[in-house]
Design an enzyme around this catalytic site. Structure first.
Site, short mmCIF file in Angstrom:
data_model
loop_
_atom_site.label_atom_id
_atom_site.label_comp_id
_atom_site.label_asym_id
_atom_site.label_seq_id
_atom_site.Cartn_x
_atom_site.Cartn_y
_atom_site.Cartn_z
N LEU A 156 0.87 -1.18 0.00
CA LEU A 156 0.00 0.00 0.00
C LEU A 156 0.90 1.22 0.00
O LEU A 156 1.80 1.35 0.84
CB LEU A 156 -0.91 0.02 1.23
CG LEU A 156 -1.69 1.33 1.45
CD1 LEU A 156 -2.65 1.61 0.31
CD2 LEU A 156 -2.43 1.29 2.80
N GLU A 157 0.66 2.12 -0.94
CA GLU A 157 1.42 3.37 -1.04
C GLU A 157 0.53 4.50 -0.51
O GLU A 157 -0.49 4.83 -1.12
CB GLU A 157 1.80 3.61 -2.51
CG GLU A 157 2.69 4.79 -2.75
CD GLU A 157 3.07 4.92 -4.23
OE1 GLU A 157 4.13 5.47 -4.52
OE2 GLU A 157 2.28 4.46 -5.10
N VAL A 158 0.92 5.07 0.62
CA VAL A 158 0.18 6.19 1.21
C VAL A 158 0.85 7.48 0.76
O VAL A 158 2.07 7.63 0.89
CB VAL A 158 0.17 6.09 2.75
CG1 VAL A 158 -0.37 7.38 3.37
CG2 VAL A 158 -0.68 4.90 3.19
N THR B 214 5.52 4.56 -7.23
CA THR B 214 5.45 3.31 -8.00
C THR B 214 5.00 3.53 -9.44
O THR B 214 5.60 2.99 -10.38
CB THR B 214 4.52 2.30 -7.30
OG1 THR B 214 3.26 2.92 -7.03
CG2 THR B 214 5.15 1.80 -6.01
#
Length: 742
Positions: free
Chosen positions: A486-488, A524
């Site tokens: 998960l990219e916050v 990403t």
């Protein structure tokens, strides 16, 4: 209940993980409890401690038998202390460590009195190997109880004869299966395979193990103690056939040939540990236990000293460190409590996010525009849960409990009670801003709004907000229930409390979370763009679709960039491309031929028109993936002849695509998108499939040397121009010689 007799052996000093007390019935309770740590791991002192305890068991006439238990609530022994291996300097040192382990474990095997492992919680790696050396094993039926040999995931193999002892109990096929995959074994499966002698409720685990130990003590056998199985597993016809096959030399040869072939196909030859595991078990089957111990010791030494194991262990340490990372620098910042999530968008992404939230015990209100969309989303969630029931990972009751947390709507009802709203609607700024305004109007005061966008800067979405401090990005990867990252994304306005909350929710959902700063493509998507773009340039130069993809898979990527383009969607890439081009200029300019694919309505797998054939056309070609040769006509290129090699060397194909990603990662670090090289490596590996054995973009640069990476990129810059402009962070690293990891 366990009690201490008046003649009990005194407990050792508190610093020792192993202690012993004797019950009135003559059963010694040996407890392993590493002081000051949440879980038990095998420490460097284990061999000496085991020597001492084994001596006490053998010499004390009051002891008839022993049980080995854990002092931790939910872990038995979770493997060896990886920090211990980190400090090993040479293969010879690692081999000596392995041989010392062999000798230590024999103190259990050769004990003149039976020792039974009473296992509640995880018995993994060296922990399972210790359990297998015991004379019997009793497991709790608790969901937290799992067995496994995960060493292969660290580039290693089991080092105290666990493979051979598993093969003794469960057969060669089971030993190969669990050794090569590192997957877990549940108690019911352990009993079925003969690994567990009994499985009982946790409340009676110790008493059952003690009773079995006393029963084994009555078996007529002189030292060293060699009891028979307490209860042999019942074998069905398939198991009997498999056992007969393994006893046959031809059958064994076929089993190992198949394992070697499948392993090489899966690893591409980049990971030596699986091949060494096969070597150990093959030697055990053909030459016996003692010969296999020699193979194991040499292989263990070789693997511990290998670069592959070093990269995988570094990755292990990095992910463990991230579990403690709150995502914010101020330790005083606490996340908000999230009891209910509103999920707007019930497509594959939205339904996937709903599933991982339910699985974490969070209530979810799923919203979409019509009943048909909601129905598809609900079915997607139910299908995942149904598959888990089918695999016996969940009971039907547990599935129903999770589904009870899910409700759905086509309007705004239920929005007011949500603590966090996540949107996964169409990738268009105006649409996302409209959803944000609606949430702020109808949601609770101060509700957190998270966008699952993959490319649009969060600050642009937040421009429509009255409370931009509550707007954050939560970029999941598809399929959500399988992809670990998960990219916050935080903007300059996002409050630390909101960031910490998004990170905490992600961890509850089982994700590895990185926090990045806002920008086009974030991290990403931004580094993926140049990677796929370079593949398109290679295609325009006449390299066949399969040649591009095969070269990158051979380098270690799970799939090639053009196959990935079909999965992502050519239309999606075309939509994101101009956004990236506007932000980064000629560095991300695609070849002019790619616009023709969009004009030809090629969207990839979703409409079965892309780089590869799908549906009936693919079936007609037979097994495997086959390029759609009509692509070349659309691009104005001749169809490559199968017998011809690629017009560009394979190594250049590999490096041009991979170095584009690496260079862009360095741009991201220099621009402050990334918080650290660690986050950059984790994001590339867990989000995009960068080869783990290479360690990630930053470990890769450190391994090859920044000066060498810069030299290669500058060669391509002279050939191809601006898209190969080296990142300033790379230029600086090459100048100073300072690695990204100190």
């Amino acid at each position: 209940m366990t009690t201490t007799s008046a003649a009990a052996t005194p407990a050792p000093a508190a610093a020792s993980p192993l202690s012993l007390e004797v019950r009135p019935d003559g059963v010694a309770v040996v407890t392993y409890d590493v002081p000051g740590e949440a879980v038990n791991t095998l420490k460097p002192t284990f061999t000496g401690d085991l020597e001492r305890i084994a001596g006490q068991i053998a010499s004390n006439p009051l002891i008839k038998a022993a049980i080995l238990v854990s002092g931790k609530a939910d872990t038995w022994i979770a493997g060896a202390d990886i920090e211990m291996l980190k400090g090993v300097a040479t293969a010879a040192e690692a081999e000596a460590m392995c041989r010392a382990g062999h000798e230590a474990i024999l103190r259990i095997v050769r004990s003149p009195k039976p020792i039974v492992a009473a296992i509640h919680g995880a018995a993994l790696g060296g922990g399972l190997e210790v359990a297998l050396a015991c004379h019997a094993r009793v497991l709790s039926d608790d969901r937290k109880t799992v067995l496994g040999l995960p060493e292969v995931q660290l580039g290693l193999l089991p080092g105290i004869n666990g493979l051979q002892r598993l093969a003794e109990r469960a057969g060669l096929k089971a030993a190969l299966d669990h050794g090569l995959t590192g997957k877990n074994m549940r108690p019911s499966k352990a009993r079925q395979l003969g690994v567990a002698d009994d499985v009982v409720p946790a409340a009676i685990l110790r008493e059952t193990a003690a009773a079995l130990a006393l029963k084994l003590a009555r078996v007529e056998a002189g030292p060293p103690f060699r009891p028979k199985r307490a209860s042999a597993p019942k074998l069905d016809s398939a198991a009997l056939t498999r056992a007969a096959l393994e006893r046959n030399p031809i059958g064994r040869a076929l089993l190992f040939q198949q394992a070697a072939r499948q392993t090489r196909k899966k690893t591409g030859g980049h990971y030596p540990a699986p091949e060494r595991i096969i070597d150990v078990l093959r030697t055990y089957a053909e030459k016996g236990f003692e010969a296999s111990k020699e193979v194991e010791a040499r292989a263990f030494g070789e693997l511990v000293a290998s670069s592959t194991a070093h990269r995988l262990m570094e990755l292990f340490f990095a992910t463990n460190a991230m579990k403690k990372d709150t995502g914010v620098d101020d330790p005083a910042v606490q996340p908000r409590k999230v009891e209910k999530i509103a999920m707007i968008g019930a497509g594959l992404m939205g339904a996937g996010i709903a599933y991982v939230s339910l699985n974490a015990g969070i209530s979810v209100r799923l919203r979409d525009r019509d009943d048909a969309s909601i129905g598809r989303g609900l079915k997607y969630v139910a299908d995942i849960l149904g598959e888990r029931v089918k695999k016996k990972q969940l009971t039907p009751l547990e599935r129903d409990e999770k589904l009870a947390l899910l409700t759905a709507t086509t309007d705004g009802s239920g929005l007011r009670s949500a603590d966090l709203v996540i949107e996964a609607v169409f990738e268009e700024l105006a649409v996302k801003q409209a959803v944000l305004r609606d949430v702020e109007q109808h949601g609770k005061d101060g509700v957190i709004f998270a966008s699952n966008t993959s490319s649009i800067p969060i600050s642009r979405i937040a421009a429509a907000s009255k409370r931009p401090e509550n707007v954050v990005g939560m970029h999941y990867f598809s399929p959500v229930h399988k992809m670990p990252l998960l990219e916050v994304i935080q903007t300059e306005a996002t409050s630390p409390e909101v960031v910490a909350t998004a990170v905490a929710v992600g961890k509850r959902q089982g994700k590895t979370v990185i926090v990045v700063n806002d920008g086009v493509g974030f991290y990403t998507s931004r580094i993926l763009g140049p990677y796929m773009n370079e593949a398109s340039w290679l295609l325009a130069e006449g390299v066949a679709v399969e040649q591009v993809d095969a070269a990158l898979v051979a380098w270690g990527w799970p799939v090639g960039p053009l196959a990935l383009l079909d999965e992502v969607g050519i239309d999606v890439a075309a939509h994101v491309g101009p956004i990236m081009l506007e932000a980064f200029g000629d560095r991300l300019a695609p070849p002019p031929t790619m616009a023709r694919l969009v004009s030809d309505d090629r969207r990839g797998r979703k409409n079965e028109r892309g780089m590869y054939l799908y549906g009936a056309a693919a079936k007609k070609k037979g097994k495997g993936k086959h390029a759609d040769e009509s692509v070349y006509g659309v691009l104005g290129l001749p169809v490559p002849r199968a017998k011809d090699g690629p017009p560009v060397p394979v190594e250049e194909i590999q490096l041009r695509c991979s170095l584009q990603l690496v260079n862009e990662a360095l741009h991201c670090l220099g621009e402050g998108i990334l918080r650290s090289p660690r986050d950059g490596d984790i994001g590339a590996i867990f989000g995009l499939g960068f080869p783990p054995f290479r360690g990630g973009p930053f470990r890769y640069v450190d391994g090859l040397g920044a000066a060498e990476v810069l030299r290669r990129i500058e060669i391509y810059e002279r050939r191809f121009g601006k898209r190969w402009t080296p990142a300033p962070a790379l230029v600086e690293a090459a100048r100073t010689g300072k690695p990204f990891y100190g």
